[in-house]
Each structure stands twice: as C-alpha cells, then as structure tokens.
Design an enzyme around this catalytic site. Structure first.
Site, PDB file in Angstrom:
ATOM      1  N   GLY A  14       0.771  -1.241   0.000  1.00 19.59           N
ATOM      2  CA  GLY A  14       0.000   0.000   0.000  1.00 19.59           C
ATOM      3  C   GLY A  14       0.795   1.281   0.000  1.00 19.59           C
ATOM      4  O   GLY A  14       0.316   2.306   0.503  1.00 19.59           O
ATOM      5  N   ASN A  16       1.437   3.057  -2.642  1.00 18.25           N
ATOM      6  CA  ASN A  16       0.683   3.978  -3.509  1.00 18.25           C
ATOM      7  C   ASN A  16      -0.539   4.525  -2.784  1.00 18.25           C
ATOM      8  O   ASN A  16      -0.853   5.716  -2.889  1.00 18.25           O
ATOM      9  CB  ASN A  16       0.267   3.279  -4.810  1.00 18.25           C
ATOM     10  CG  ASN A  16       1.363   3.330  -5.847  1.00 18.25           C
ATOM     11  OD1 ASN A  16       1.664   4.381  -6.388  1.00 18.25           O
ATOM     12  ND2 ASN A  16       2.008   2.193  -6.085  1.00 18.25           N
ATOM     13  N   ARG A  67     -15.382 -15.348 -10.519  1.00 17.29           N
ATOM     14  CA  ARG A  67     -14.816 -13.989 -10.504  1.00 17.29           C
ATOM     15  C   ARG A  67     -15.925 -12.936 -10.448  1.00 17.29           C
ATOM     16  O   ARG A  67     -15.843 -11.939  -9.741  1.00 17.29           O
ATOM     17  CB  ARG A  67     -13.960 -13.799 -11.758  1.00 17.29           C
ATOM     18  CG  ARG A  67     -13.196 -12.518 -11.820  1.00 17.29           C
ATOM     19  CD  ARG A  67     -12.391 -12.430 -13.098  1.00 17.29           C
ATOM     20  NE  ARG A  67     -11.374 -13.463 -13.218  1.00 17.29           N
ATOM     21  CZ  ARG A  67     -10.206 -13.452 -12.577  1.00 17.29           C
ATOM     22  NH1 ARG A  67      -9.903 -12.459 -11.781  1.00 17.29           N
ATOM     23  NH2 ARG A  67      -9.338 -14.424 -12.739  1.00 17.29           N
ATOM     24  N   ARG A  93      -6.035  -8.630  -8.842  1.00 16.36           N
ATOM     25  CA  ARG A  93      -7.163  -9.362  -9.408  1.00 16.36           C
ATOM     26  C   ARG A  93      -7.498  -8.766 -10.765  1.00 16.36           C
ATOM     27  O   ARG A  93      -7.404  -7.551 -10.955  1.00 16.36           O
ATOM     28  CB  ARG A  93      -8.415  -9.243  -8.516  1.00 16.36           C
ATOM     29  CG  ARG A  93      -8.227  -9.638  -7.085  1.00 16.36           C
ATOM     30  CD  ARG A  93      -8.092 -11.125  -6.892  1.00 16.36           C
ATOM     31  NE  ARG A  93      -9.186 -11.882  -7.478  1.00 16.36           N
ATOM     32  CZ  ARG A  93      -9.101 -13.167  -7.815  1.00 16.36           C
ATOM     33  NH1 ARG A  93      -7.968 -13.817  -7.656  1.00 16.36           N
ATOM     34  NH2 ARG A  93     -10.131 -13.791  -8.329  1.00 16.36           N
ATOM     35  N   HIS A 111       0.762   0.886 -13.254  1.00 14.20           N
ATOM     36  CA  HIS A 111       1.558  -0.271 -13.657  1.00 14.20           C
ATOM     37  C   HIS A 111       3.036   0.144 -13.685  1.00 14.20           C
ATOM     38  O   HIS A 111       3.369   1.200 -14.226  1.00 14.20           O
ATOM     39  CB  HIS A 111       1.108  -0.724 -15.054  1.00 14.20           C
ATOM     40  CG  HIS A 111       1.871  -1.906 -15.545  1.00 14.20           C
ATOM     41  ND1 HIS A 111       1.669  -3.175 -15.048  1.00 14.20           N
ATOM     42  CD2 HIS A 111       2.853  -2.019 -16.470  1.00 14.20           C
ATOM     43  CE1 HIS A 111       2.489  -4.012 -15.646  1.00 14.20           C
ATOM     44  NE2 HIS A 111       3.223  -3.347 -16.512  1.00 14.20           N
ATOM     45  N   GLY A 145      -8.677  -5.910 -20.792  1.00  9.08           N
ATOM     46  CA  GLY A 145      -7.402  -6.627 -20.959  1.00  9.08           C
ATOM     47  C   GLY A 145      -6.493  -6.465 -19.756  1.00  9.08           C
ATOM     48  O   GLY A 145      -6.844  -5.813 -18.766  1.00  9.08           O
ATOM     49  N   VAL A 146      -5.306  -7.056 -19.860  1.00  9.92           N
ATOM     50  CA  VAL A 146      -4.316  -6.904 -18.781  1.00  9.92           C
ATOM     51  C   VAL A 146      -3.412  -5.720 -19.124  1.00  9.92           C
ATOM     52  O   VAL A 146      -2.617  -5.788 -20.066  1.00  9.92           O
ATOM     53  CB  VAL A 146      -3.476  -8.199 -18.614  1.00  9.92           C
ATOM     54  CG1 VAL A 146      -2.398  -7.998 -17.564  1.00  9.92           C
ATOM     55  CG2 VAL A 146      -4.375  -9.360 -18.243  1.00  9.92           C
ATOM     56  N   ASP A 147      -3.588  -4.609 -18.410  1.00 13.35           N
ATOM     57  CA  ASP A 147      -2.771  -3.396 -18.577  1.00 13.35           C
ATOM     58  C   ASP A 147      -2.873  -2.813 -19.990  1.00 13.35           C
ATOM     59  O   ASP A 147      -1.882  -2.313 -20.536  1.00 13.35           O
ATOM     60  CB  ASP A 147      -1.295  -3.697 -18.230  1.00 13.35           C
ATOM     61  CG  ASP A 147      -1.145  -4.260 -16.820  1.00 13.35           C
ATOM     62  OD1 ASP A 147      -1.814  -3.741 -15.915  1.00 13.35           O
ATOM     63  OD2 ASP A 147      -0.375  -5.211 -16.629  1.00 13.35           O
ATOM     64  N   GLU A 176       5.870   6.500  -9.199  1.00 16.10           N
ATOM     65  CA  GLU A 176       4.458   6.116  -9.062  1.00 16.10           C
ATOM     66  C   GLU A 176       3.766   7.015  -8.039  1.00 16.10           C
ATOM     67  O   GLU A 176       2.623   7.454  -8.232  1.00 16.10           O
ATOM     68  CB  GLU A 176       4.343   4.657  -8.609  1.00 16.10           C
ATOM     69  CG  GLU A 176       4.809   3.649  -9.635  1.00 16.10           C
ATOM     70  CD  GLU A 176       4.592   2.204  -9.184  1.00 16.10           C
ATOM     71  OE1 GLU A 176       3.550   1.903  -8.582  1.00 16.10           O
ATOM     72  OE2 GLU A 176       5.475   1.372  -9.443  1.00 16.10           O
TER      73      GLU A 176
END
Ligand code: GRF
Length: 221
Positions: A14, A16, A67, A93, A111, A145-147, A176
C-alpha cells in the site's frame, strides 16, 4: 468544491495508497478516500487505511465460486460508499465485465512499466533482462485486458547498468507516488479529454518536448 470520492482497491503493502492518503490530507488533490477494500486480510494497505481513519473492508476472493460473484460484492461495497472513481493500487485481481459495466471509464490502475511494453507481472525483471534503457510507470484506465487501457500519464525512469530488480522497482515506485495522485487530480478537476485511446489534458502547462537519452550525451572520456 465537492471532493471526488475515491474507492481504493489494494492487495499488498500500500505505498501507492499512502501517497494518495498523504496528498488528500495536505489538500493537494481535490479528492477523499471513502473506502479501502482488499482481497487480502494481511495487506499492509488495510493497516495504512485504518491508521488514517479510513473505512476498510476485506473481501476474500477465495470464498466466491466465480470472478463475477466476487466483483459483484466489491461493486456493491463501492456503490454503498458512493464511490465515484475506483483506484487500483496493487490490486492483484483481474476485473470482470460486471465491474467494468458498473464503473465505465471510472476505474484506473498504475503499472510499473512504460506500457505497452511489459504488461503483466515481474515487469522490472523483464525490462532488465530485455536490456531496455528506460522503464517507468503508467497510469491508465482499466479495460477488459491486462494493462491495456487508455494511458493517462507516464513517468520515465532510466535503467542503470548496476540496477537490480529491487533497485529499479524502488526508483519506479518513487515516480508512481507522484503520478498517481497527479492523475487523480486531473480527473477530479475534469481536465481529461478522452478520444478513443488518446487521453489529453486540458492544461495551461507546456508539455516536455525534449527527448531523453540513456546513456546521456555527450559521451565523456
Ligand atoms: C506497484 O508497483 C504498482 O505499480 C503495482 O503494484 C505495486 C503496488 O505497490 N500495480 P504498493 O502496494 O502500492 O506499495
């Protein structure tokens, strides 16, 4: 001015989350964190939120068959807290369509790479092994999608010859902590213009025009 109501989802330490808590507290962003949700009871993020007096919730994904069922529960909690922007901060997730439909273009993620290079996991190691000269971090909208969602902001971090995965990750993390609150503030101030994949900022600040070179020029000796 009404503050943008944030719901933060985190699975890990945590840091961020902490940077966003700090920027909310010093009023440098027009936002407030109304709930922090984790799928992991031991997440340091939950402790950080509790320390800051923010309401927390643990929803264990392992207790759901699908999910989508987990996501429905998370969405219900976010809606109960009247969350306006969902901020994924190390949330491990994948978000299902159920979640995306409930918060269209209102879910953002950070990311630790310069997307579209190195999506997915262990990306600092992958950037090092690839021999890339720059990495960095990206704040983007979340899609299916993923990223892969539209990019809001990025910061560039040079990769140094003696970098390890950890040293690179630490320098990326520093950036970040700057660009995630910045992206939230741009949304809070309604300063983003979105056209397909291109997200532009309506701002009086001049963007950087200069390229970055690594190793730097001129070459000494
Ligand atoms: C960060 O590197 C973030 O980019 C990635 O997960 C990590 C979370 O770190 N999505 P922390 O829990 O915020 O310290």
């Amino acid at each position: 001015m009404n503050k943008l109501r944030l719901g933060i989802l985190a699975s890990g330490g945590g840091t961020n989350l902490q940077s966003i808590i700090d920027r909310c507290h010093d009023n440098s962003i027009d936002a407030e964190i109304v709930v922090v949700i984790s799928n992991n009871q031991d997440a340091g993020a939950l402790q950080r939120a509790e320390k800051a007096g923010i309401s927390t919730l643990c929803i264990d994904h392992r207790t759901f068959a699908a999910r989508e069922d987990f996501d429905r529960e998370v969405v219900a909690a976010l809606q109960a807290a009247q969350v306006e922007l969902v901020v994924l901060a190390g949330f491990m997730r994948i978000i299902s369509q159920v979640f995306l439909d409930a918060y269209p273009q209102q879910i953002i993620n950070i990311h630790p790479a310069l997307l579209p290079s190195f999506p997915g996991l262990h990306v600092q190691k992958k950037a090092l092994e690839y021999g890339a000269k720059f990495s960095g971090c990206t704040v983007h909208f979340v899609d299916g999608g993923v990223d892969t969602g539209a990019i809001i902001t990025q910061a560039v971090v040079p990769i140094l010859d003696d970098d390890t995965e950890d040293s690179l990750a630490a320098r990326i993390l520093e950036q970040e902590h700057k660009i995630y609150p910045q992206a939230i503030q741009l949304i809070a101030q309604n300063k983003l213009r979105i056209a397909g994949r291109r997200v532009q900022v309506t701002s009086s600040q001049e963007p950087t025009e200069q390229g970055l070179i690594n190793p730097p020029l001129p070459l000494a000796d």
